[in-house]
Design an enzyme around this catalytic site. Structure first.
Site, PDB file in Angstrom:
ATOM      1  N   CYS A 114     -54.487 -15.634 -27.912  1.00 44.52           N
ATOM      2  CA  CYS A 114     -55.705 -15.965 -28.644  1.00 44.52           C
ATOM      3  C   CYS A 114     -56.711 -14.850 -28.357  1.00 44.52           C
ATOM      4  O   CYS A 114     -57.147 -14.661 -27.220  1.00 44.52           O
ATOM      5  CB  CYS A 114     -56.206 -17.332 -28.152  1.00 44.52           C
ATOM      6  SG  CYS A 114     -57.729 -17.851 -28.930  1.00 44.52           S
ATOM      7  N   CYS A 344     -59.827 -24.483 -27.022  1.00 42.21           N
ATOM      8  CA  CYS A 344     -60.638 -24.110 -28.190  1.00 42.21           C
ATOM      9  C   CYS A 344     -62.107 -24.398 -27.931  1.00 42.21           C
ATOM     10  O   CYS A 344     -62.457 -25.496 -27.515  1.00 42.21           O
ATOM     11  CB  CYS A 344     -60.268 -24.942 -29.416  1.00 42.21           C
ATOM     12  SG  CYS A 344     -58.608 -24.731 -29.916  1.00 42.21           S
TER      13      CYS A 344
HETATM   14  N1  SAH Z   1     -65.176 -18.217 -35.720  1.00 51.40           N
HETATM   15  C1  SAH Z   1     -63.798 -18.462 -36.032  1.00 51.40           C
HETATM   16  C2  SAH Z   1     -62.916 -18.209 -34.858  1.00 51.40           C
HETATM   17  C3  SAH Z   1     -63.080 -19.165 -33.699  1.00 51.40           C
HETATM   18  S1  SAH Z   1     -61.645 -20.083 -33.649  1.00 51.40           S
HETATM   19  C4  SAH Z   1     -63.666 -19.859 -36.601  1.00 51.40           C
HETATM   20  O1  SAH Z   1     -64.665 -20.579 -36.623  1.00 51.40           O
HETATM   21  O2  SAH Z   1     -62.600 -20.221 -37.090  1.00 51.40           O
HETATM   22  C5  SAH Z   1     -61.962 -21.345 -32.584  1.00 51.40           C
HETATM   23  C6  SAH Z   1     -61.570 -22.686 -33.173  1.00 51.40           C
HETATM   24  O3  SAH Z   1     -61.920 -23.684 -32.215  1.00 51.40           O
HETATM   25  C7  SAH Z   1     -62.353 -22.992 -34.422  1.00 51.40           C
HETATM   26  O4  SAH Z   1     -61.637 -23.803 -35.295  1.00 51.40           O
HETATM   27  C8  SAH Z   1     -63.500 -23.765 -33.832  1.00 51.40           C
HETATM   28  O5  SAH Z   1     -64.167 -24.490 -34.818  1.00 51.40           O
HETATM   29  C9  SAH Z   1     -62.799 -24.603 -32.796  1.00 51.40           C
HETATM   30  N2  SAH Z   1     -63.728 -25.102 -31.761  1.00 51.40           N
HETATM   31  C10 SAH Z   1     -64.912 -24.597 -31.411  1.00 51.40           C
HETATM   32  N3  SAH Z   1     -65.479 -25.319 -30.431  1.00 51.40           N
HETATM   33  C11 SAH Z   1     -64.616 -26.316 -30.154  1.00 51.40           C
HETATM   34  C12 SAH Z   1     -64.612 -27.366 -29.190  1.00 51.40           C
HETATM   35  N4  SAH Z   1     -65.622 -27.527 -28.335  1.00 51.40           N
HETATM   36  N5  SAH Z   1     -63.541 -28.193 -29.161  1.00 51.40           N
HETATM   37  C13 SAH Z   1     -62.500 -27.995 -30.008  1.00 51.40           C
HETATM   38  N6  SAH Z   1     -62.454 -27.005 -30.919  1.00 51.40           N
HETATM   39  C14 SAH Z   1     -63.503 -26.171 -30.990  1.00 51.40           C
END
Ligand code: SAH
Length: 372
Positions: A114, A344
């Site tokens: 990742c 994530c």
């Molecule tokens: N900016 C891009 C890349 C980040 S990916 C995007 O938004 O897709 C990271 C993934 O984890 C995204 O789907 C994001 O929405 C999710 N995410 C962010 N914070 C999170 C959390 N606290 N718990 C679970 N998923 C989360």
């Protein structure tokens, strides 16, 4: 002429900043043949050689030129944390003291990295801890591909990274050119040679860049959806105010028609009482009706200042059933590495925030101190 200025040597050119096309142009500008690019890519990414003297199929004069003017410089790993499930998180030090995080997720049949694309993130999604850090800058191509380069070196020849997800810190489509060049290297047969199905870009929905992407780079696409109506998505993923769902869905349809997977993966974080009702699930089914989709439900991962809670498992299963009954392939993401804050939305790194939001806060704090 000022002798102090005269003696300043230009900074070496970092060859990790070029994909194959970039390297070809670089070699042509030196009066060399374009095929030097593939020779160099193989040395760097397949042989792991950084010493130009060892690149024996390059002429001596070219080697001398590269030695005097270029280098192959990945960022530096400064900390490593290993989770009980085998997930490993590395803090990677960039120039100027900023750090980002990179996470390695081993599974039985694949090993996923990742990768981060920016120092911090400017998008302010309300449930994401990277967002709370603010934004500093885009990573260079060298700093992005450098994460794969470093981790592959750590793992050694027996354990290959099979998949890359651009799901670390940052919004990859707001760092378009550098991310595309890095993904080109991931997929280039002379570099890492990963299939386009195994390189995934995740976006919160930067619509114009989604349209541009399918013209230049054929990777799998994940979209962070998280809400099926504009009012809620405006709150959770504020970029929705600029590119609302109707435009986002058009971009998804266009990408799915041309992309390698013929479907878009939609990520949907499960937030207790916020976006997890039966009605939300039904609205989502309607929204995805004309888009070839898979849905990945992500249990919310908490972080220190977060105010949300994760939906309980019965609610997540009920939500999944509604989607599945409408023939939408739906998975529930297995949370990995949460004991080392590698899941994530938990990546934080070390960000010297330069965003306007931060400057506003600083100003306000200054004014407050003044008032005291
Ligand atoms: N900016 C891009 C890349 C980040 S990916 C995007 O938004 O897709 C990271 C993934 O984890 C995204 O789907 C994001 O929405 C999710 N995410 C962010 N914070 C999170 C959390 N606290 N718990 C679970 N998923 C989360």
């Amino acid at each position: 002429m000022n002798s102090a200025i005269e003696s300043v040597k230009p900074a070496p050119i970092n060859l990790l900043n070029f994909d194959r096309k970039g390297l070809q142009a670089f070699f042509v500008s030196l009066g060399e043949k374009p095929f030097r690019a593939t020779q160099l890519l193989k040395w760097i990414y397949q042989e792991g050689v950084v010493d130009f003297d060892q690149m024996t199929n390059l002429s001596k004069s070219l080697r001398a030129y590269l030695k005097a003017n270029c280098h192959i410089k990945a960022p530096e790993i400064v900390a490593e944390q290993l989770a009980t499930d085998g997930t490993c998180k590395w803090a990677v030090q960039m120039q100027c003291g900023n750090r980002v995080e990179t996470v390695y997720i081993p599974e039985e049949r694949r090993a996923t990295l990742c990768v981060s694309s920016q120092v911090g993130c400017a998008l302010a999604c309300s449930f994401c801890s990277t967002a709370q850090q603010g934004f500093n800058r885009n990573l260079s191509t060298a700093e992005i591909i450098g994460q794969l380069y470093l981790v592959q070196q750590q793992l050694g020849a027996e354990r290959r990274i099979t998949n890359v997800v651009m799901m670390g810190m940052g919004e990859p489509l707001l760092n378009f050119d550098n991310v595309v060049a890095a993904m080109n290297l991931m997929m280039d047969d002379f570099a890492y040679g990963l299939s386009k199905r195994r390189v995934t870009i995740s976006t919160s929905g930067v619509v114009p860049a989604m349209h541009r992407l399918h013209e230049v780079c054929d990777v799998s696409m994940a979209v962070s959806l998280h809400a099926a109506n504009d009012a809620l998505r405006d709150q959770l993923v504020p970029i929705n105010c600029k590119y609302p769902l109707s435009e986002l869905m058009d971009a998804c349809r266009a990408y799915a028609q041309n992309g390698p997977r013929k479907h878009i993966t939609f990520e949907y974080v499960m937030l207790d009482g916020i976006n997890d009702s039966l009605e939300d699930a039904r609205t989502l089914v309607k929204l995805l009706k004309n888009v070839p989709s898979k849905v990945n439900l992500i249990p919310f991962n908490p972080f220190p200042q977060s105010t949300y809670r994760c939906s309980n498992i019965a609610v997540i299963l009920r939500f999944r059933d509604v989607l599945q009954n409408a023939d939408i392939v739906t998975t529930i993401r297995k949370t990995r590495g949460d004991d080392i804050d590698a899941a994530c939305g938990q990546l934080v790194g070390q960000v010297q925030d330069k965003s306007r939001r931060h400057l506003k806060l600083q100003k306000a704090a200054g004014a407050e101190n003044h008032a005291l």
